[in-house]
Enzyme design. Structure first.
Site, PDB file in Angstrom:
ATOM      1  N   ARG A  17       0.758  -1.306  -0.338  1.00  0.00           N
ATOM      2  CA  ARG A  17      -0.112  -0.110  -0.213  1.00  0.00           C
ATOM      3  C   ARG A  17       0.997   0.987   0.206  1.00  0.00           C
ATOM      4  O   ARG A  17       0.274   2.142  -0.159  1.00  0.00           O
ATOM      5  CB  ARG A  17      -1.004   0.231   1.416  1.00  0.00           C
ATOM      6  CG  ARG A  17      -1.672   1.662   1.362  1.00  0.00           C
ATOM      7  CD  ARG A  17      -3.023   0.735   1.922  1.00  0.00           C
ATOM      8  NE  ARG A  17      -2.634   1.262   3.692  1.00  0.00           N
ATOM      9  CZ  ARG A  17      -3.665   0.861   4.695  1.00  0.00           C
ATOM     10  NH1 ARG A  17      -4.387   0.120   4.731  1.00  0.00           N
ATOM     11  NH2 ARG A  17      -2.956   0.904   5.896  1.00  0.00           N
ATOM     12  N   LYS A  74      -3.589   5.949   0.624  1.00  0.00           N
ATOM     13  CA  LYS A  74      -2.983   6.328   2.227  1.00  0.00           C
ATOM     14  C   LYS A  74      -1.757   7.716   2.271  1.00  0.00           C
ATOM     15  O   LYS A  74      -0.810   7.545   1.847  1.00  0.00           O
ATOM     16  CB  LYS A  74      -2.468   5.839   3.129  1.00  0.00           C
ATOM     17  CG  LYS A  74      -2.713   5.423   4.610  1.00  0.00           C
ATOM     18  CD  LYS A  74      -2.480   4.795   5.258  1.00  0.00           C
ATOM     19  CE  LYS A  74      -2.191   5.422   6.689  1.00  0.00           C
ATOM     20  NZ  LYS A  74      -3.415   4.840   7.738  1.00  0.00           N
ATOM     21  N   GLU A 122     -16.136   6.038   7.094  1.00  0.00           N
ATOM     22  CA  GLU A 122     -15.222   5.560   7.930  1.00  0.00           C
ATOM     23  C   GLU A 122     -15.006   6.383   9.163  1.00  0.00           C
ATOM     24  O   GLU A 122     -15.840   7.233   9.094  1.00  0.00           O
ATOM     25  CB  GLU A 122     -14.030   4.916   7.610  1.00  0.00           C
ATOM     26  CG  GLU A 122     -13.483   6.232   6.798  1.00  0.00           C
ATOM     27  CD  GLU A 122     -11.854   6.108   6.881  1.00  0.00           C
ATOM     28  OE1 GLU A 122     -11.408   4.695   7.085  1.00  0.00           O
ATOM     29  OE2 GLU A 122     -11.694   6.852   5.396  1.00  0.00           O
TER      30      GLU A 122
HETATM   31  N1  PDD Z   1      -4.656   5.207  10.922  1.00  0.00           N
HETATM   32  N2  PDD Z   1      -8.956   4.782   7.718  1.00  0.00           N
HETATM   33  C1  PDD Z   1      -8.503   5.826   8.320  1.00  0.00           C
HETATM   34  C2  PDD Z   1      -8.848   6.958   7.732  1.00  0.00           C
HETATM   35  C3  PDD Z   1      -6.870   5.640   8.737  1.00  0.00           C
HETATM   36  O1  PDD Z   1      -5.954   5.944   9.683  1.00  0.00           O
HETATM   37  C4  PDD Z   1      -6.317   3.801   9.199  1.00  0.00           C
HETATM   38  C5  PDD Z   1      -5.525   3.599  10.114  1.00  0.00           C
HETATM   39  C6  PDD Z   1      -7.963   3.247   9.164  1.00  0.00           C
HETATM   40  C7  PDD Z   1      -7.577   1.798   9.294  1.00  0.00           C
HETATM   41  O2  PDD Z   1      -6.186   0.964   7.942  1.00  0.00           O
HETATM   42  P1  PDD Z   1      -5.165  -0.016   8.356  1.00  0.00           P
HETATM   43  O3  PDD Z   1      -6.625  -1.217   9.575  1.00  0.00           O
HETATM   44  O4  PDD Z   1      -4.958   0.010   7.774  1.00  0.00           O
HETATM   45  O5  PDD Z   1      -4.696   0.227  10.079  1.00  0.00           O
HETATM   46  C8  PDD Z   1      -9.266   4.156   8.328  1.00  0.00           C
HETATM   47  C9  PDD Z   1      -3.976   4.805  11.459  1.00  0.00           C
HETATM   48  C10 PDD Z   1      -2.329   5.358  10.434  1.00  0.00           C
HETATM   49  C11 PDD Z   1      -3.467   3.460  12.017  1.00  0.00           C
HETATM   50  O6  PDD Z   1      -4.202   2.851  12.311  1.00  0.00           O
HETATM   51  O7  PDD Z   1      -2.086   3.418  11.638  1.00  0.00           O
END
Ligand code: PDD
Length: 282
Positions: free
Chosen positions: A50, A149, A182
């Site tokens: 990603r 991201k 979200e």
């Molecule tokens: N964020 N949505 C947003 C806007 C986010 O910033 C994050 C993660 C997620 C969850 O994604 P993942 O499961 O890939 O972490 C969804 C921070 C940076 C984190 O939890 O690290």
């Protein structure tokens, strides 16, 4: 605490970037939140894919191979003697001039930070959390895809500010049509009649790695688990609601905009899913 900064490990107080760094000036860069559990970096490959795809999408050249970046992550844990930690991996466009044109930047900057971190205080994982709906809409104008991201988190920060002002730990973003996207830093799942539903990327939700792992865990545990579009109404009348993310992990939501969810405590499906998640991360 030692920070990885462009090839060296420096003490936290010495870990500084230039005021001409475009990551600082314009949020021009990409990042990942990754978690290690007892020495095992959870889904590091998916996070790095990603990261590199997000960078490629904004024409940001990462000066490391994926193997070298993997080593940076593991070294950062090792030099800090950390087995379980939250790792923030940042690639900024680097130092340029004051214009936004990336061509003035001479080389990307790579930073890795590892520290024990949990998005919410431990007791909230027992009690569940109360959240509100934010008036700030989810807008992915900063990036080209739900898979990307970037460092542009002002949309998320404004939502976090609304949560703060409402005195709750998190807030939900709707998209322009009012569908739930979200949280400010996490994905959302609702449970209705033992079926799990999480918004698809095209609604504006980041395709979270934890979200994807939970979809797998749910199916393995015999639940129907799908991507689906829903509104705040569906959240209010859900049997259970929980949030997922690398920093958040899995946390039950027991009240939304003043409506009590289910029995007002993290539900049995949420706890079952959390147990399943814990079993795959260690
Ligand atoms: N964020 N949505 C947003 C806007 C986010 O910033 C994050 C993660 C997620 C969850 O994604 P993942 O499961 O890939 O972490 C969804 C921070 C940076 C984190 O939890 O690290």
């Amino acid at each position: 605490q030692l920070i990885y900064l462009d090839g060296d490990f420096v003490k936290k107080e010495d870990a500084k970037v230039s005021v001409y760094d475009h990551g600082f000036l314009y949020g021009d860069g990409v990042f990942e939140g990754i978690r290690a559990y007892n020495g095992n970096v959870f889904r590091l490959e998916e996070h790095l894919v990603r990261l590199y795809e997000s960078a490629k999408s904004i024409l940001l050249e990462i000066p490391y191979t994926i193997e070298e970046m993997t080593d940076v992550v593991k070294q950062t844990l090792r030099v800090n003697s950390l087995q379980s930690a939250y790792i923030r991996l940042i690639v900024s466009r680097g130092v340029g001039n004051l214009g936004i044109d990336p061509r003035s930047c001479k080389g990307a900057s790579v930073i890795a930070i590892a520290e024990p971190l949990s998005l919410f205080p431990a007791e909230l994982y027992e009690t569940g959390i109360e959240i509100v709906s934010a008036s700030s809409r989810r807008n992915r104008s900063d990036v080209l895809s739900p898979k990307t991201k970037s460092l542009n988190y002002l949309n998320n920060i404004l939502v976090k500010i609304e949560a703060n002002l409402a005195g709750v730990p998190e807030a939900l973003m709707m998209n322009a049509d009012g569908y739930v996207a979200e949280g400010s830093s996490d994905n959302i799942f609702i449970v209705k009649d033992n079926k799990l539903i999480t918004p698809p990327g095209y609604i504006g939700a980041l395709e979270g790695i934890t979200r994807n792992a939970i979809l797998e865990v749910a199916k393995e545990r015999g639940y129907e688990a799908v991507e689906g579009v829903f509104t705040r109404h569906d959240v209010y009348v859900a049997d259970e609601v929980f949030l997922t993310g690398t920093a958040a992990e899995v946390i039950g939501v027991v009240k939304v905009d003043g409506r009590v969810i289910g029995e007002g405590i993290p539900g049995k499906v949420t706890n079952d899913i959390l147990e399943g998640f814990r079993s795959i991360v260690n």
